[in-house]
Design a protein around this motif. Sequence first.
Motif, mmCIF file in Angstrom:
data_model
loop_
_atom_site.group_PDB
_atom_site.id
_atom_site.type_symbol
_atom_site.label_atom_id
_atom_site.label_comp_id
_atom_site.label_asym_id
_atom_site.label_seq_id
_atom_site.Cartn_x
_atom_site.Cartn_y
_atom_site.Cartn_z
ATOM 1 N N LEU B 170 0.830 -1.202 0.000
ATOM 2 C CA LEU B 170 0.000 0.000 0.000
ATOM 3 C C LEU B 170 0.860 1.246 0.000
ATOM 4 N N LEU B 171 0.434 2.211 -0.796
ATOM 5 C CA LEU B 171 1.087 3.511 -0.820
ATOM 6 C C LEU B 171 -0.004 4.565 -0.743
ATOM 7 N N ALA B 172 0.407 5.787 -0.417
ATOM 8 C CA ALA B 172 -0.539 6.893 -0.483
ATOM 9 C C ALA B 172 0.177 8.061 -1.149
ATOM 10 N N PRO B 173 -0.546 8.913 -1.850
ATOM 11 C CA PRO B 173 0.100 10.030 -2.546
ATOM 12 C C PRO B 173 0.782 10.973 -1.561
ATOM 13 N N GLY B 174 1.827 11.601 -2.037
ATOM 14 C CA GLY B 174 2.441 12.686 -1.272
ATOM 15 C C GLY B 174 3.187 12.267 -0.038
ATOM 16 N N MET B 175 3.707 11.059 -0.008
ATOM 17 C CA MET B 175 4.502 10.652 1.145
ATOM 18 C C MET B 175 5.925 10.313 0.725
ATOM 19 N N GLY B 176 6.322 10.852 -0.422
ATOM 20 C CA GLY B 176 7.658 10.530 -0.921
ATOM 21 C C GLY B 176 7.782 9.051 -1.222
ATOM 22 N N ASP B 177 6.697 8.490 -1.735
ATOM 23 C CA ASP B 177 6.641 7.036 -1.909
ATOM 24 C C ASP B 177 7.706 6.508 -2.837
ATOM 25 N N GLY B 178 7.927 7.263 -3.928
ATOM 26 C CA GLY B 178 8.872 6.779 -4.921
ATOM 27 C C GLY B 178 10.172 6.374 -4.260
ATOM 28 N N ILE B 179 10.745 7.302 -3.518
ATOM 29 C CA ILE B 179 12.027 7.046 -2.873
ATOM 30 C C ILE B 179 11.888 5.950 -1.825
ATOM 31 N N GLN B 180 10.831 6.050 -1.016
ATOM 32 C CA GLN B 180 10.631 5.047 0.032
ATOM 33 C C GLN B 180 10.577 3.649 -0.551
ATOM 34 N N ALA B 181 9.841 3.531 -1.659
ATOM 35 C CA ALA B 181 9.656 2.215 -2.258
ATOM 36 C C ALA B 181 10.998 1.646 -2.714
ATOM 37 N N ALA B 190 6.330 -6.833 -3.993
ATOM 38 C CA ALA B 190 4.946 -6.484 -4.337
ATOM 39 C C ALA B 190 4.457 -7.263 -5.547
ATOM 40 N N ASP B 191 3.271 -7.884 -5.392
ATOM 41 C CA ASP B 191 2.594 -8.459 -6.545
ATOM 42 C C ASP B 191 1.524 -7.493 -7.036
ATOM 43 N N VAL B 192 0.944 -6.765 -6.090
ATOM 44 C CA VAL B 192 -0.053 -5.747 -6.419
ATOM 45 C C VAL B 192 0.269 -4.491 -5.622
ATOM 46 N N PHE B 193 0.408 -3.383 -6.315
ATOM 47 C CA PHE B 193 0.530 -2.096 -5.617
ATOM 48 C C PHE B 193 -0.851 -1.482 -5.477
ATOM 49 N N VAL B 194 -1.178 -1.060 -4.270
ATOM 50 C CA VAL B 194 -2.444 -0.376 -4.042
ATOM 51 C C VAL B 194 -2.135 1.072 -3.687
ATOM 52 N N VAL B 195 -2.563 1.985 -4.552
ATOM 53 C CA VAL B 195 -2.405 3.404 -4.252
ATOM 54 C C VAL B 195 -3.693 3.851 -3.576
ATOM 55 N N ASN B 196 -3.637 3.921 -2.246
ATOM 56 C CA ASN B 196 -4.817 4.301 -1.465
ATOM 57 C C ASN B 196 -4.902 5.830 -1.384
ATOM 58 N N LYS B 197 -6.030 6.325 -0.927
ATOM 59 C CA LYS B 197 -6.276 7.780 -0.867
ATOM 60 C C LYS B 197 -6.094 8.379 -2.259
ATOM 61 N N ALA B 198 -6.586 7.635 -3.259
ATOM 62 C CA ALA B 198 -6.347 8.003 -4.654
ATOM 63 C C ALA B 198 -7.144 9.230 -5.069
ATOM 64 N N ASP B 199 -8.013 9.737 -4.178
ATOM 65 C CA ASP B 199 -8.727 10.974 -4.478
ATOM 66 C C ASP B 199 -7.902 12.198 -4.089
ATOM 67 N N ARG B 200 -6.709 11.971 -3.589
ATOM 68 C CA ARG B 200 -5.863 13.103 -3.184
ATOM 69 C C ARG B 200 -4.933 13.535 -4.306
ATOM 70 N N ASP B 201 -4.469 14.776 -4.189
ATOM 71 C CA ASP B 201 -3.466 15.270 -5.130
ATOM 72 C C ASP B 201 -2.237 14.366 -5.078
ATOM 73 N N GLY B 202 -1.676 14.137 -6.229
ATOM 74 C CA GLY B 202 -0.422 13.390 -6.249
ATOM 75 C C GLY B 202 -0.600 11.921 -6.576
ATOM 76 N N ALA B 203 -1.870 11.463 -6.646
ATOM 77 C CA ALA B 203 -2.084 10.034 -6.933
ATOM 78 C C ALA B 203 -1.525 9.668 -8.313
ATOM 79 N N ASP B 204 -1.764 10.552 -9.287
ATOM 80 C CA ASP B 204 -1.249 10.275 -10.633
ATOM 81 C C ASP B 204 0.280 10.152 -10.623
ATOM 82 N N ALA B 205 0.907 11.055 -9.898
ATOM 83 C CA ALA B 205 2.375 11.035 -9.833
ATOM 84 C C ALA B 205 2.866 9.737 -9.187
ATOM 85 N N THR B 206 2.174 9.296 -8.131
ATOM 86 C CA THR B 206 2.574 8.054 -7.470
ATOM 87 C C THR B 206 2.450 6.874 -8.428
ATOM 88 N N VAL B 207 1.339 6.813 -9.160
ATOM 89 C CA VAL B 207 1.140 5.733 -10.129
ATOM 90 C C VAL B 207 2.228 5.783 -11.204
#
Lengths: 323, 323
Positions: B170-181, B190-207
């Motif tokens: 699980l990831l959420a937008p705007g938490m510096g996920d790219g680097i963390q991951a 990961a077999d499936v990445f779940v981008v939760n809180k996908a209604d927030r800004d930054g979800a597209d960038a995380t994906v």
Amino acid sequence: MPRTVDVADLVNRAREGQPRAVARLISLVEDASPQLAEVARVLAPFTGRAQVIGLTGSPGVGKSTSTSALVSAYRAQGKRVGVLAVDPSSPFSGGALLGDRVRMQEHATDPGVFIRSMATRGHLGGLAWATPQALRVLDAAGFDVVLIETVGVGQSEVEVVSLADSTLVLLAPGMGDGIQAAKAGILEVADVFVVNKADRDGADATVRDLKYMISLGRREIPGPLWRPSIVRTVASKREGLDEVVGAIAEHHSWMVEHGELEQRRTHRASTEVEAIALGQLRSRLGDLHGGVALEQLAKRVAAGELDPYAAAGELVDGLRSDA
Amino acid sequence: MPRTVDVADLVNRAREGQPRAVARLISLVEDASPQLAEVARVLAPFTGRAQVIGLTGSPGVGKSTSTSALVSAYRAQGKRVGVLAVDPSSPFSGGALLGDRVRMQEHATDPGVFIRSMATRGHLGGLAWATPQALRVLDAAGFDVVLIETVGVGQSEVEVVSLADSTLVLLAPGMGDGIQAAKAGILEVADVFVVNKADRDGADATVRDLKYMISLGRREIPGPLWRPSIVRTVASKREGLDEVVGAIAEHHSWMVEHGELEQRRTHRASTEVEAIALGQLRSRLGDLHGGVALEQLAKRVAAGELDPYAAAGELVDGLRSDA
């Protein structure tokens, strides 16, 4: 086939203060070189002198800044300082990310300071195994103080800081520390609590919470009792570091007086020897019957034909009859 | 002396759906009861049926909410669901803190759901050892799906999720996920990445970041390749959960088709058997020479008289001649 290294020469050069020799020795132990046992044998007579200090805390409390400031404080006393920055959150990367280490760059040109980042090798016990070996290198190379810095306080981190003579746990005000501390069991591992960023609101509350927790914790621990001290710092302004050094020295004296230093170091050696022995046994288990015994048993367990305890019993018996 | 339990009766009752019997069995394995091996033996024929799903992510991404929503999604399919909530950050506490678990309370009265929090027992390999045993209990008790939820992504967590057939990160937008991951090596698990809180800004960038990382990761993995899927959710609004269930099902089919499911389950059993065997060997090492062999060796190592490899060799030899 890797090149054979002249270990005795390398150790001599490390003891003369050549940082590249120190780095090379640590790489040898980190990479599980076939010369590992030889390295350990040559180092052994020179070990047991360094004062080992563990330093841990949640992200954001100012660990790197505090480590750097603590290095300066010990340098001001003329002591040579080694730093092992351990990052258990990197199970797969071959080397630790250097991210925060840039804050340590002020010491990069000081020959009396040696800094090394270590990542786990992705296998169970990776840190428990490699960190004491690296510590042994720095100890033998004549560093008076070795700081082991590690992120967070989880299972692996507790194992790492348990290598230390004295363990510092860093906190910062306003991070829900009270609850965090209780949760992670850091009361049990902390010899000195450092409340960093003590110029911020909430520092008094954090100190009060810690005092309360310490008072609760006291009842449960048998034997001679060290009551963890609490020091306030503002590491970014270099405030309070002499007090930290003082608190560590006080704890050190207390340990010597109560026979606790010897006990901790025996415990450290015991953990280390056990980890190496189990590593050897694990590798023998993996080799049994040309390396297929474990997999064949595992297939039967996965199929529900055999339970894992019976399978483990067969494996251990195989090891004994193989002896 | 602890009371002896009628294990066969307990397993029968667990299989009839009695939650107290399930809880009792998990307690037996968690507490390393002397009847552990017996429990494993009685459970074995009933195991191998549950679909095991691992779920991990940093604090704040919405793990508990997502787990709860996923439980609902599987319940809507009529499946019985077990949840093991593993907290590796509690090395000392006897039981895991229930903190976030309150979010799971909506399922508390549903007999088709069983939720259990597990803490490590403070020893190396604690989770690697206890979690598969608890999983085995839920599997044998007839739960169709078992979710293993664990906080963060560190070494222990990776070990825990590696028990699963399919692992969700699980990831959420705007938490510096790219680097963390990248840092935590979660690409590899990961077999499936779940981008939760996908209604927030930054979800597209995380994906986008995830897609880029997945494209980088592909080259290094040998064998048939599963390309991790990416699903967007808003778990708090129950949005996207059917897609998560779909992605898991797709991964499951892929594994069956490529022989990967059998391989993962054999690997899981292998890890489990090895951990049990090493636990037995460790306890034998500890017992050598009336329990003082290790300590005597450790004292010599601490004094610099002996190196740890030589000491480990003596210990292992002692074990063999003791056979």
